[in-house]
Write a protein that holds these residues in place. Structure first.
Motif, PDB file in Angstrom:
ATOM      1  N   LYS A 124       7.243 -25.896  25.145  1.00 27.19           N
ATOM      2  CA  LYS A 124       6.308 -25.089  24.363  1.00 27.19           C
ATOM      3  C   LYS A 124       7.047 -24.072  23.506  1.00 27.19           C
ATOM      4  N   ARG A 125       6.549 -23.870  22.281  1.00 25.02           N
ATOM      5  CA  ARG A 125       7.182 -22.943  21.346  1.00 25.02           C
ATOM      6  C   ARG A 125       6.140 -22.010  20.747  1.00 25.02           C
ATOM      7  N   ALA A 126       6.528 -20.763  20.575  1.00 26.74           N
ATOM      8  CA  ALA A 126       5.641 -19.761  19.975  1.00 26.74           C
ATOM      9  C   ALA A 126       6.441 -18.902  19.008  1.00 26.74           C
ATOM     10  N   VAL A 127       5.748 -18.396  17.985  1.00 21.97           N
ATOM     11  CA  VAL A 127       6.367 -17.495  17.010  1.00 21.97           C
ATOM     12  C   VAL A 127       5.507 -16.239  16.901  1.00 21.97           C
ATOM     13  N   ILE A 128       6.106 -15.101  17.203  1.00 24.93           N
ATOM     14  CA  ILE A 128       5.450 -13.808  17.026  1.00 24.93           C
ATOM     15  C   ILE A 128       5.868 -13.273  15.667  1.00 24.93           C
ATOM     16  N   ILE A 129       4.927 -13.217  14.741  1.00 21.49           N
ATOM     17  CA  ILE A 129       5.224 -12.737  13.400  1.00 21.49           C
ATOM     18  C   ILE A 129       4.777 -11.283  13.303  1.00 21.49           C
ATOM     19  N   VAL A 130       5.760 -10.404  13.198  1.00 22.04           N
ATOM     20  CA  VAL A 130       5.496  -8.967  13.273  1.00 22.04           C
ATOM     21  C   VAL A 130       5.170  -8.428  11.889  1.00 22.04           C
ATOM     22  N   ALA A 131       3.951  -7.945  11.738  1.00 17.51           N
ATOM     23  CA  ALA A 131       3.500  -7.373  10.465  1.00 17.51           C
ATOM     24  C   ALA A 131       2.648  -6.147  10.754  1.00 17.51           C
ATOM     25  N   GLY A 132       3.142  -5.316  11.670  1.00 15.60           N
ATOM     26  CA  GLY A 132       2.353  -4.177  12.115  1.00 15.60           C
ATOM     27  C   GLY A 132       2.672  -2.879  11.410  1.00 15.60           C
ATOM     28  N   GLY A 133       3.625  -2.922  10.454  1.00 11.95           N
ATOM     29  CA  GLY A 133       4.041  -1.694   9.788  1.00 11.95           C
ATOM     30  C   GLY A 133       3.134  -1.306   8.638  1.00 11.95           C
ATOM     31  N   GLN A 134       3.390  -0.111   8.106  1.00 17.06           N
ATOM     32  CA  GLN A 134       2.592   0.419   6.999  1.00 17.06           C
ATOM     33  C   GLN A 134       3.247   0.202   5.644  1.00 17.06           C
ATOM     34  N   GLY A 135       4.512  -0.228   5.631  1.00  9.44           N
ATOM     35  CA  GLY A 135       5.164  -0.597   4.376  1.00  9.44           C
ATOM     36  C   GLY A 135       5.256   0.525   3.362  1.00  9.44           C
ATOM     37  N   LEU A 136       5.633   1.714   3.782  1.00 10.55           N
ATOM     38  CA  LEU A 136       5.614   2.875   2.896  1.00 10.55           C
ATOM     39  C   LEU A 136       6.638   2.787   1.769  1.00 10.55           C
ATOM     40  N   ARG A 137       7.745   2.063   1.984  1.00  7.72           N
ATOM     41  CA  ARG A 137       8.773   1.988   0.951  1.00  7.72           C
ATOM     42  C   ARG A 137       8.304   1.221  -0.279  1.00  7.72           C
ATOM     43  N   MET A 138       7.276   0.414  -0.130  1.00  7.99           N
ATOM     44  CA  MET A 138       6.773  -0.351  -1.269  1.00  7.99           C
ATOM     45  C   MET A 138       5.940   0.534  -2.189  1.00  7.99           C
ATOM     46  N   GLY A 139       5.393   1.617  -1.672  1.00  6.96           N
ATOM     47  CA  GLY A 139       4.514   2.465  -2.470  1.00  6.96           C
ATOM     48  C   GLY A 139       3.091   1.945  -2.411  1.00  6.96           C
ATOM     49  N   GLY A 140       2.128   2.789  -2.760  1.00  3.36           N
ATOM     50  CA  GLY A 140       0.730   2.372  -2.724  1.00  3.36           C
ATOM     51  C   GLY A 140       0.147   2.499  -1.326  1.00  3.36           C
ATOM     52  N   GLU A 141      -1.136   2.194  -1.209  1.00  6.45           N
ATOM     53  CA  GLU A 141      -1.846   2.370   0.049  1.00  6.45           C
ATOM     54  C   GLU A 141      -1.888   1.098   0.888  1.00  6.45           C
ATOM     55  N   LEU A 142      -1.674  -0.061   0.274  1.00  2.40           N
ATOM     56  CA  LEU A 142      -1.782  -1.321   0.992  1.00  2.40           C
ATOM     57  C   LEU A 142      -0.435  -1.677   1.613  1.00  2.40           C
ATOM     58  N   PRO A 143      -0.390  -1.923   2.931  1.00  6.17           N
ATOM     59  CA  PRO A 143       0.876  -2.331   3.553  1.00  6.17           C
ATOM     60  C   PRO A 143       1.451  -3.562   2.875  1.00  6.17           C
ATOM     61  N   LYS A 144       2.770  -3.622   2.831  1.00  2.35           N
ATOM     62  CA  LYS A 144       3.457  -4.656   2.056  1.00  2.35           C
ATOM     63  C   LYS A 144       3.120  -6.061   2.501  1.00  2.35           C
ATOM     64  N   GLN A 145       2.830  -6.269   3.795  1.00  2.00           N
ATOM     65  CA  GLN A 145       2.562  -7.615   4.279  1.00  2.00           C
ATOM     66  C   GLN A 145       1.283  -8.211   3.688  1.00  2.00           C
ATOM     67  N   PHE A 146       0.426  -7.362   3.105  1.00  5.89           N
ATOM     68  CA  PHE A 146      -0.819  -7.845   2.510  1.00  5.89           C
ATOM     69  C   PHE A 146      -0.749  -7.940   0.982  1.00  5.89           C
ATOM     70  N   LEU A 147       0.355  -7.542   0.405  1.00  9.17           N
ATOM     71  CA  LEU A 147       0.479  -7.595  -1.053  1.00  9.17           C
ATOM     72  C   LEU A 147       0.495  -9.036  -1.544  1.00  9.17           C
ATOM     73  N   PRO A 148      -0.130  -9.299  -2.687  1.00  8.86           N
ATOM     74  CA  PRO A 148      -0.217 -10.681  -3.175  1.00  8.86           C
ATOM     75  C   PRO A 148       1.085 -11.163  -3.808  1.00  8.86           C
ATOM     76  N   LEU A 149       1.426 -12.394  -3.496  1.00  6.27           N
ATOM     77  CA  LEU A 149       2.560 -13.086  -4.093  1.00  6.27           C
ATOM     78  C   LEU A 149       2.067 -14.464  -4.491  1.00  6.27           C
ATOM     79  N   ASN A 150       1.958 -14.684  -5.801  1.00  5.73           N
ATOM     80  CA  ASN A 150       1.440 -15.953  -6.306  1.00  5.73           C
ATOM     81  C   ASN A 150       0.063 -16.270  -5.717  1.00  5.73           C
ATOM     82  N   GLY A 151      -0.788 -15.247  -5.633  1.00  6.45           N
ATOM     83  CA  GLY A 151      -2.165 -15.452  -5.199  1.00  6.45           C
ATOM     84  C   GLY A 151      -2.413 -15.404  -3.708  1.00  6.45           C
ATOM     85  N   LYS A 152      -1.350 -15.228  -2.916  1.00  5.43           N
ATOM     86  CA  LYS A 152      -1.493 -15.165  -1.463  1.00  5.43           C
ATOM     87  C   LYS A 152      -0.751 -13.950  -0.929  1.00  5.43           C
ATOM     88  N   PRO A 153      -1.265 -13.347   0.144  1.00  5.71           N
ATOM     89  CA  PRO A 153      -0.532 -12.231   0.756  1.00  5.71           C
ATOM     90  C   PRO A 153       0.816 -12.714   1.304  1.00  5.71           C
TER      91      PRO A 153
END
Length: 223
Positions: free
Chosen positions: A2-31
């Motif tokens: 059995k294999r599992a992947v824990i994808i950590v996206a719990g941060g606030q992404g302050l270095r990117m600027g703005g209010e939306l955490p970086k993991q949700f920013l759109p790239l080619n139409g997808k976060p």
């Protein structure tokens, strides 16, 4: 196994600027996070995927998945106050007793060969991480106003996924953890285990700044 992947996206992404955490920013139409999840699903459509995100953004993420459509089935886990707490929450959410990987949610360009090699190495050696060679010259700080050259051939840049036998990772996370631990390899090493180094891929950048987003857009165009 059995294999599992824990994808950590719990941060606030302050270095990117703005209010939306970086993991949700759109790239080619997808976060960014959606690209990352789909990279692992493309690698193995049977792997257990856990996305660890801030609790306050769970509704927003669910909306994105409905409207855009995430091709990778996954389970949501709420993140903690630190990366260590977020990974621990992910560990508690899975009963995987085989091989567990921990990956940064904002590294969408890891390739399948690197993932496979890390999982295979972890199965054989217990713990494995992808690394790439240093390109720039580096210096070691001696005092406030002095430094000296350091041999870059002795250094490697660490990436994710960092992959471990489940029993090893769970054991390591049961010990006292220091704030100075910056990744899971450091935690596992402190528990007494050796880390196998695997060749990573240079495109597997961690997207943390606006410049990184520009590079990511270029990588997608040339994919």
């Amino acid at each position: 196994m059995k294999r599992a992947v824990i994808i950590v996206a719990g941060g606030q992404g302050l270095r990117m600027g703005g209010e939306l955490p970086k993991q949700f920013l759109p790239l080619n139409g997808k976060p960014l996070l959606m690209h990352t999840l789909e990279a692992f699903y493309k690698w193995d459509n049977e792997v257990e995927l856990l996305a660890v995100i801030p609790k306050q953004h769970a509704g927003y993420w669910s909306m994105l998945c409905r409207e855009i459509g995430c091709a990778a089935p996954h389970r949501l886990v709420y993140g903690g106050a630190s990366r260590i707490e977020s990974v621990r929450n992910g560990l508690q959410a899975t009963d995987c007793d085989g091989i567990i990987a921990v990956h940064d949610g904002v590294r969408p360009f890891v390739n399948s060969n690197v993932i496979t090699n890390c999982f295979n190495a972890a199965e054989s050696y217990g713990a494995a991480i992808p690394v790439v060679e240093m390109i720039d010259s580096v210096r070691e700080i001696i005092t406030h106003d002095s430094s000296r050259v350091f041999d870059r051939n002795k250094l490697r840049v660490v990436q994710t996924p960092q992959v471990f036998q489940a029993k090893i990772l769970r054991e390591a996370y049961q010990k006292e953890l220091k704030e100075s631990f910056t990744d899971d390899a450091a935690i596992v090493e402190a528990a007494g285990y050796s880390i196998k180094l695997v060749a990573g891929n240079c495109e597997n950048i961690k997207i943390t700044t606006p410049l990184d987003m520009m590079i990511a857009e270029s990588l997608l165009k040339n994919d």
